[in-house]
Design a protein around this motif. Structure first.
Motif, PDB file in Angstrom:
ATOM      1  N   UNK A 226      41.779  47.652  51.050  1.00 39.33           N
ATOM      2  CA  UNK A 226      41.697  46.166  51.282  1.00 39.33           C
ATOM      3  C   UNK A 226      41.758  45.302  50.021  1.00 39.33           C
ATOM      4  N   UNK A 227      40.855  45.882  49.049  1.00 43.32           N
ATOM      5  CA  UNK A 227      41.008  44.863  47.935  1.00 43.32           C
ATOM      6  C   UNK A 227      42.306  45.100  47.062  1.00 43.32           C
ATOM      7  N   UNK A 228      42.988  46.308  47.269  1.00 45.34           N
ATOM      8  CA  UNK A 228      44.224  46.662  46.414  1.00 45.34           C
ATOM      9  C   UNK A 228      45.318  45.704  47.082  1.00 45.34           C
ATOM     10  N   UNK A 229      45.410  45.661  48.439  1.00 46.60           N
ATOM     11  CA  UNK A 229      46.219  45.063  49.290  1.00 46.60           C
ATOM     12  C   UNK A 229      46.287  43.323  49.030  1.00 46.60           C
ATOM     13  N   UNK A 230      45.113  42.993  49.248  1.00 48.17           N
ATOM     14  CA  UNK A 230      44.669  41.492  48.958  1.00 48.17           C
ATOM     15  C   UNK A 230      45.212  41.133  47.488  1.00 48.17           C
ATOM     16  N   UNK A 231      44.876  41.738  46.602  1.00 46.42           N
ATOM     17  CA  UNK A 231      45.270  41.690  45.248  1.00 46.42           C
ATOM     18  C   UNK A 231      47.047  41.299  44.872  1.00 46.42           C
ATOM     19  N   UNK A 232      47.665  42.508  45.732  1.00 50.99           N
ATOM     20  CA  UNK A 232      49.005  42.386  45.706  1.00 50.99           C
ATOM     21  C   UNK A 232      49.424  41.507  46.625  1.00 50.99           C
ATOM     22  N   UNK A 233      48.980  40.921  47.706  1.00 53.53           N
ATOM     23  CA  UNK A 233      49.396  39.978  48.439  1.00 53.53           C
ATOM     24  C   UNK A 233      49.295  38.395  47.764  1.00 53.53           C
ATOM     25  N   UNK A 234      48.080  38.212  46.923  1.00 54.67           N
ATOM     26  CA  UNK A 234      47.983  37.165  46.173  1.00 54.67           C
ATOM     27  C   UNK A 234      48.927  36.989  45.063  1.00 54.67           C
ATOM     28  N   UNK A 235      49.337  38.221  44.427  1.00 59.86           N
ATOM     29  CA  UNK A 235      50.354  38.195  43.471  1.00 59.86           C
ATOM     30  C   UNK A 235      51.753  37.776  44.024  1.00 59.86           C
TER      31      UNK A 235
ATOM     32  N   UNK B 175      48.762  29.355  34.967  1.00 64.00           N
ATOM     33  CA  UNK B 175      47.219  29.852  34.597  1.00 64.00           C
ATOM     34  C   UNK B 175      46.628  30.551  35.785  1.00 64.00           C
ATOM     35  N   UNK B 176      47.245  30.880  36.749  1.00 66.68           N
ATOM     36  CA  UNK B 176      46.268  31.729  37.876  1.00 66.68           C
ATOM     37  C   UNK B 176      46.321  33.095  37.425  1.00 66.68           C
ATOM     38  N   UNK B 177      45.046  33.783  37.494  1.00 61.09           N
ATOM     39  CA  UNK B 177      44.534  35.043  37.057  1.00 61.09           C
ATOM     40  C   UNK B 177      44.064  35.631  38.431  1.00 61.09           C
ATOM     41  N   UNK B 178      44.333  36.955  38.389  1.00 65.21           N
ATOM     42  CA  UNK B 178      43.698  37.751  39.356  1.00 65.21           C
ATOM     43  C   UNK B 178      43.079  38.863  38.806  1.00 65.21           C
TER      44      UNK B 178
ATOM     45  N   UNK C 288      52.300  43.155  36.853  1.00 66.99           N
ATOM     46  CA  UNK C 288      52.116  41.959  37.546  1.00 66.99           C
ATOM     47  C   UNK C 288      50.820  41.146  37.148  1.00 66.99           C
ATOM     48  N   UNK C 289      50.507  41.508  36.070  1.00 65.04           N
ATOM     49  CA  UNK C 289      49.283  40.782  35.376  1.00 65.04           C
ATOM     50  C   UNK C 289      47.999  40.668  35.874  1.00 65.04           C
ATOM     51  N   UNK C 290      47.985  41.635  36.750  1.00 64.87           N
ATOM     52  CA  UNK C 290      46.509  41.878  37.523  1.00 64.87           C
ATOM     53  C   UNK C 290      45.464  42.645  36.830  1.00 64.87           C
TER      54      UNK C 290
ATOM     55  N   UNK D  79      48.088  51.279  39.177  1.00 67.10           N
ATOM     56  CA  UNK D  79      47.682  50.637  37.764  1.00 67.10           C
ATOM     57  C   UNK D  79      48.652  50.081  37.081  1.00 67.10           C
ATOM     58  N   UNK D  80      49.757  50.889  36.891  1.00 63.45           N
ATOM     59  CA  UNK D  80      51.162  50.642  36.094  1.00 63.45           C
ATOM     60  C   UNK D  80      51.515  49.302  36.954  1.00 63.45           C
TER      61      UNK D  80
END
Length: 536
Positions: A268-277, A294-297, A325-327, A319-320
Motif C-alpha cells: 500500500x505504501x509503495x503503490x501510494x508513493x508511486x501514484x503520487x510520483x 519543490x514537492x518531495x515524497x 524518481x526522487x522518492x 529502490x532503484x
C-alpha cells in the motif's frame, strides 16, 4: 495531247487507288493490332489478388467481431441491470448471517447457493471496495465509484432473496447464537438497533488501522484503508499544493507544505508513493510549474527494507526506481510522534529528528476491532491469541462451532491480504453447500420409514466430509510508479520475478480480471484511458 491526258488520268487514278488500298490496309492493321494488344493486357499479379482477398476477409472478421462483442456487452450489461425474480425466505431453511462486505464476505456471497439458506448480510458499508486500487483513487487516477460494487448487485442476482442491512455489528452472542447491530448513519428511523438469531455466522468484519499507540497519528495522519480515507487524502494533498501557491508564502513554508511523508513500506505504501510520483510528473508539473520542483515524497519503514514479502531482486529494483524518481526511502526508521505540521522520526542511529511536512499518510499495520476483542473475551479458554480469532482447519472459530471466521479479523499463519480472504470466502461457499446437503440427509434420516432406507441415508451422511482449507498463493503484485510494476509469481513450482513496463501491463490486466463485474472493468479501463488523454 489527248493520249497524254489519258495517260495522266490513268496514272492519277492508279495513285488514288493505291492510296485508298494502303489506307484500308493500315486501318485494318491498326484494328488487328489493337485487338491483339487488348488480348495481351497483363493480369494483376497473384500476390495482389491474395492481398485483396486477405483484406476483405480481415474486414469481414473485424466487422463480425465488433458486432458480436457489442451485442455480448449489451446483453451482459442489460442482464446485470435487470435481475430476475427471486425465491422468498423459506422458514424451513437455516439462517446464515454474514458480517461484513469485504473480500472474504463478497467472495462467499459470489459463490454461495442461496437456495439452501435464508441469508442476511450486515455491514456498515452497502458496497464492496476493491482495496488494491485505493491508492489510485487517492490521487485521482481512478474515480471512487469505479472500484465500488454494490453488495445488492451480488445478492440481487442470487436464486433466493438475500437481506442486506446497512448497520454496524455491536455484539455477537455465541451461546444464544444472536447478533446485535445498529444503524449509525446520519439519518435514522424510529428503530435503529435490533438483535437477530442465526444458525450459522460468517464473521468477516475485517480490522482497523494499527497506530501502535503513537501520539498524534489518529489526529493528524491520513489512513489508507477505506474509501473516505482516500478521498480525505486527495483533498488534503490538493489543499497543501494550493496553500503553497498562496501569495507571499515563504520558501521554507512552501517546502514544508509540499513534503509528503508515507509511513509503511508494504504494497500500500509503495503503490501510494508511486501514484503520487505519477501525479507530480504527469499533471502537477504542467499546472503548477513554479511548485512542482519543490514537492518531495518520503517513504518511512521501520524494517530493514521495504516490501518484505517480495524477493531481494524486486526490492532492489523498487529502490532503484524510487531513487530515479526522487522518492526518499528511510528504512530502519520509526515514527515517534505526528504533529500538525511535522513528524518526529527516529533513525537507525537512535537520534530523533523533527521533520516538517504538509501531510502524513499512515499505511502501517492492522489491529482487531472492538467487537472482535469482545467476542474473543467470551471464549477465553479457546481464544488466546491477541492478534485475532483462531480457527480450525475448516475456518470454524475455536469454541463456537457455528461461527466461521475469515479475513483480517483472524490470527493465522497467512498474511492479512485480499488474496487470502478471497480464497477463504470461496472455500466457505463450498462448505455451506456440503452442510446443506448433510442437513437435508439428516432430516430425511430422521423420517426414514424402514431400516433399509435409514441405513442407506446414514451411509450417504457419512460420505459428506469437509476438506480442510488450504491456501494457494497466486503471487504478489505491486505498482511502483513510472508505468512500472513488480511481480513475484509461483510458476511450475518456482518463483518467477519480473519488473518493468511489461509487468505493469500484466498488473493492469490482472486487476481488471479480478474485478467483480463488467461494470467495474469498464469504468476502471475508461478511467485509465481518460487519465492518459486528459490527465487527473
Amino acid at each position: 495531247m489527248s493520249m497524254g491526258r489519258t495517260l495522266v488520268r490513268s496514272h492519277v487514278h492508279a495513285q488514288k487507288h493505291f492510296l485508298t488500298a494502303s489506307a484500308s490496309r493500315a486501318q485494318s492493321g491498326s484494328v488487328v493490332s489493337t485487338g491483339a494488344a487488348a488480348s495481351k493486357t497483363p493480369l494483376p499479379p497473384p500476390s495482389q489478388g491474395r492481398w485483396r482477398y486477405f483484406l476483405q476477409t480481415l474486414g469481414r472478421v473485424t466487422l463480425i467481431t465488433v458486432i458480436g462483442a457489442s451485442a455480448t456487452f449489451y446483453y451482459i450489461a442489460h442482464k446485470e441491470k435487470n435481475p430476475g425474480p427471486q425465491l422468498p425466505f423459506d422458514p424451513s431453511k437455516k439462517t446464515l448471517v454474514v458480517l461484513g462486505s469485504g473480500w472474504g464476505a463478497t467472495s462467499l456471497l459470489k459463490g454461495l447457493d442461496t437456495s439452501d439458506y435464508n441469508t442476511i448480510v450486515v455491514s456498515p458499508k452497502n458496497f464492496f471496495l476493491f482495496t488494491p486500487l485505493l491508492p489510485s483513487v487517492a490521487v485521482g487516477t481512478l474515480n471512487a465509484r469505479s472500484i465500488l460494487q454494490p453488495t445488492r448487485y451480488l445478492t440481487r442476482h442470487k436464486q433466493r432473496q438475500v437481506l442486506v442491512i446497512e448497520a454496524e455489528a455491536k455484539e455477537v452472542d455465541p451461546v444464544n447464537k444472536t447478533v446485535t447491530f445498529s444503524d449509525d448513519s446520519e439519518i435514522q428511523g424510529q428503530i435503529s438497533s435490533t438483535t437477530i438469531p442465526y444458525d450459522y455466522l460468517v464473521y468477516a468484519v475485517g480490522a482497523e488501522t494499527q497506530t501502535f499507540g503513537i501520539p498524534g497519528v489518529k489526529e493528524h495522519a491520513c489512513f489508507m484503508k477505506e474509501l473516505h480515507d482516500a478521498e480525505k487524502m486527495q483533498r488534503r494533498f490538493l489543499d497543501c499544493v494550493e496553500s503553497a501557491a498562496f501569495p507571499g508564502q515563504s520558501d521554507e513554508e512552501k517546502d514544508r507544505l509540499l513534503h509528503m511523508v508515507v509511513v509503511g513500506g508494504g504494497p500500500t505504501g509503495i503503490e501510494l508513493s508511486g501514484e503520487l510520483r505519477d501525479f507530480l510528473e504527469e499533471d502537477l508539473k504542467s499546472w503548477y510549474p513554479e511548485l512542482a520542483s519543490r514537492i518531495r515524497i518520503t517513504l518511512v519503514e521501520a524494517l530493514p527494507n521495504v516490501l518484505p514479502s517480495f524477493s531481494k531482486e524486486l526490492i532492489a529494483y523498487t529502490e532503484r526506481t524510487f531513487k530515479e524518481s526522487d522518492i526518499d526511502i528511510l528504512t530502519k526508521t520509526m515514527v515517534r510522534k505526528v504533529n500538525e505540521k511535522s513528524v518526529v522520526l527516529k533513525g537507525p542511529d537512535g537520534v530523533e529528528r523533527e521533520v516538517p511536512c504538509g501531510m502524513v499518510v499512515w499505511a502501517a499495520g492492522n489491529t482487531s476491532r472492538q467487537i472482535t476483542r469482545d467476542l474473543m473475551a467470551k471464549l477465553p479458554e479457546d481464544q488466546t491469541n491477541k492478534r485475532g480469532i483462531t480457527f480450525d482447519d475448516h475456518l470454524r472459530m475455536k469454541g463456537a462451532r457455528d461461527i466461521f471466521a475469515i479475513g483480517d479479523c483472524t490470527a493465522s499463519t497467512y498474511a492479512p491480504t485480499a488474496q487470502v480472504a478471497s480464497q477463504q470466502g470461496s472455500y466457505l461457499s463450498r462448505v455451506f453447500k456440503l452442510l446443506a446437503k448433510k442437513d437435508k440427509l439428516e432430516a430425511d434420516l430422521s423420517h426414514a420409514e424402514t431400516s433399509e432406507e435409514a441405513e442407506k441415508l446414514k451411509k450417504q451422511v457419512d460420505k459428506v466430509k469437509l476438506k480442510p482449507f488450504h491456501y494457494s498463493h497466486q503471487g504478489s503484485l505491486a505498482y511502483i510508479g513510472s508505468d512500472r510494476a513488480i511481480a513475484d509469481l509461483p510458476i511450475f513450482g518456482r518463483e518467477w520475478t519480473s519488473g518493468g513496463v511489461a509487468t505493469f501491463m500484466f498488473w493492469r490486466s490482472a486487476y481488471l480480471s479480478t474485478l467483480f463485474s463488467l461494470r467495474n472493468r469498464s469504468l476502471v479501463a475508461g478511467d485509465w484511458v481518460r487519465v492518459k488523454l486528459w490527465g487527473r
